[in-house]
Design a protein around this motif. Structure first.
Motif, PDB file in Angstrom:
ATOM      1  N   GLU A 126      37.170  54.824  43.444  1.00 18.85           N
ATOM      2  CA  GLU A 126      36.225  53.846  44.022  1.00 18.85           C
ATOM      3  C   GLU A 126      36.783  52.449  44.425  1.00 18.85           C
ATOM      4  N   ASP A 127      36.278  51.917  45.449  1.00 13.85           N
ATOM      5  CA  ASP A 127      36.765  50.626  46.045  1.00 13.85           C
ATOM      6  C   ASP A 127      35.278  49.953  46.490  1.00 13.85           C
TER       7      ASP A 127
ATOM      8  N   PHE B  94      40.948  46.024  33.693  1.00 15.01           N
ATOM      9  CA  PHE B  94      41.806  44.609  33.619  1.00 15.01           C
ATOM     10  C   PHE B  94      41.473  43.601  34.427  1.00 15.01           C
ATOM     11  N   SER B  95      41.736  42.312  34.062  1.00 10.44           N
ATOM     12  CA  SER B  95      41.132  41.179  34.911  1.00 10.44           C
ATOM     13  C   SER B  95      42.466  40.902  35.245  1.00 10.44           C
TER      14      SER B  95
ATOM     15  N   TRP C 152      38.428  47.803  41.955  1.00  9.62           N
ATOM     16  CA  TRP C 152      39.183  49.226  42.005  1.00  9.62           C
ATOM     17  C   TRP C 152      38.990  50.135  40.735  1.00  9.62           C
ATOM     18  N   THR C 153      38.651  51.294  40.916  1.00  7.71           N
ATOM     19  CA  THR C 153      38.530  52.269  39.985  1.00  7.71           C
ATOM     20  C   THR C 153      39.862  53.382  40.310  1.00  7.71           C
ATOM     21  N   PHE C 154      40.787  53.719  39.687  1.00 10.93           N
ATOM     22  CA  PHE C 154      41.661  54.667  39.604  1.00 10.93           C
ATOM     23  C   PHE C 154      41.699  55.730  38.522  1.00 10.93           C
TER      24      PHE C 154
ATOM     25  N   ILE D 141      39.663  44.634  38.299  1.00  8.75           N
ATOM     26  CA  ILE D 141      38.577  43.561  38.740  1.00  8.75           C
ATOM     27  C   ILE D 141      39.091  42.102  38.993  1.00  8.75           C
ATOM     28  N   LEU D 142      39.027  41.938  40.211  1.00  6.00           N
ATOM     29  CA  LEU D 142      39.728  40.503  40.843  1.00  6.00           C
ATOM     30  C   LEU D 142      38.686  39.815  41.402  1.00  6.00           C
ATOM     31  N   GLU D 143      38.739  38.658  41.275  1.00  7.61           N
ATOM     32  CA  GLU D 143      37.707  37.820  42.097  1.00  7.61           C
ATOM     33  C   GLU D 143      38.146  37.523  43.446  1.00  7.61           C
ATOM     34  N   GLU D 144      37.198  37.634  44.384  1.00  6.22           N
ATOM     35  CA  GLU D 144      37.327  37.668  45.680  1.00  6.22           C
ATOM     36  C   GLU D 144      36.204  36.732  46.464  1.00  6.22           C
TER      37      GLU D 144
END
Length: 246
Positions: free
Chosen positions: A111-112, A68-69, A132-134, A88-91
């Motif tokens: 995973e982070d 998800f974006s 982030w992977t859940f 996946i977020l822009e940072e």
């Protein structure tokens, strides 16, 4: 960062967009719909592929990987236990800002990681992607929430927020059927599915590869009773997996 994660980011950057003709009763026009901003990636062990970058896994598998974006904030997704959800977020850490994420107990963080935008020296300081992977571990409504802020500053309420609700159902609640893709010359024309015992389904995310009249398919799907359709034809569903009957 491992190779799989890099491939995941590449997929979301290159993924196409499939639009549907429904509105979510809880998130009307101002919010993105599920087919616009989510990509399903195949499970490598199952040798399944998504041939047209829609949000449906081609062929059948036990579990799928959804990504998800940030455009998908304030929306609702569906899953079953064992599925993987990637956010996946822009940072841009060089500004001091970062995403502070929280999530419900029915999601296990696997995973982070942070992916820099480029190794090109000309782009030093450019924003990258926080990933982030859940794994989905429990049924029921699960939530992911994040706020973009500098940790030393007071929260003002004007910060960027990310919210995602995941409705996790049992596998037995999935529609598991076979049927025929049917073109209906109503409301400007649309493709539906006629299943067993002439059951009619109105999919919000039928992949382009299957938009051919009289195509025989097998599929699994979530019921989307939270949505109101414009077609007034059949039960609204969100396809989870689909494969041709050859």
């Amino acid at each position: 960062m491992n190779t799989r994660l890099l491939m995941v980011v590449a997929v979301i950057i290159l993924a196409g967009i499939t639009s549907g003709c429904v509105s979510d009763n809880n998130n009307i026009s101002s919010n993105a719909s599920v087919e616009d901003n989510v990509t399903v990636i195949h499970d490598e062990e199952k040798q399944v592929e998504n041939t047209d970058n829609s949000n449906v896994a081609i062929e059948t598998m036990e579990n799928v990987v959804y990504q998800f974006s940030e455009d998908y904030s304030q929306s609702t997704a569906y899953a079953i236990s064992g599925d993987t959800v990637i956010i996946i977020l822009e940072e841009n850490p060089t500004t001091g800002y970062s995403w502070n994420m929280t999530y419900s107990e029915g999601l296990e963080l696997k995973e982070d990681a942070y992916l820099e935008a480029s190794i090109n020296a000309d782009l030093v300081g450019a924003a990258g992607s926080h990933i982030w992977t859940f794994e989905v571990t429990e049924r029921g409504e699960q939530n992911i929430s994040a706020i973009y802020r500098r940790p030393w500053e007071e929260i003002t309420g004007t910060e960027d927020h990310y919210e995602l609700t995941i409705k996790v159902i049992s596998e037995s609640e999935l529609i598991n059927d076979s049927g025929t893709v049917t073109y209906n010359n109503l409301e400007g024309g649309f493709y539906g599915i006629v299943g067993t015992d002439d059951a009619k389904y109105d999919p919000i995310n039928l992949p382009d590869d299957f938009r051919t009249d009289a195509t025989r398919i097998r599929f699994t799907a979530y019921t989307r009773d939270d949505m109101t359709g414009f077609h007034m034809w059949g039960q609204i569903i969100e396809l989870r997996t689909i494969s041709p009957i050859l």
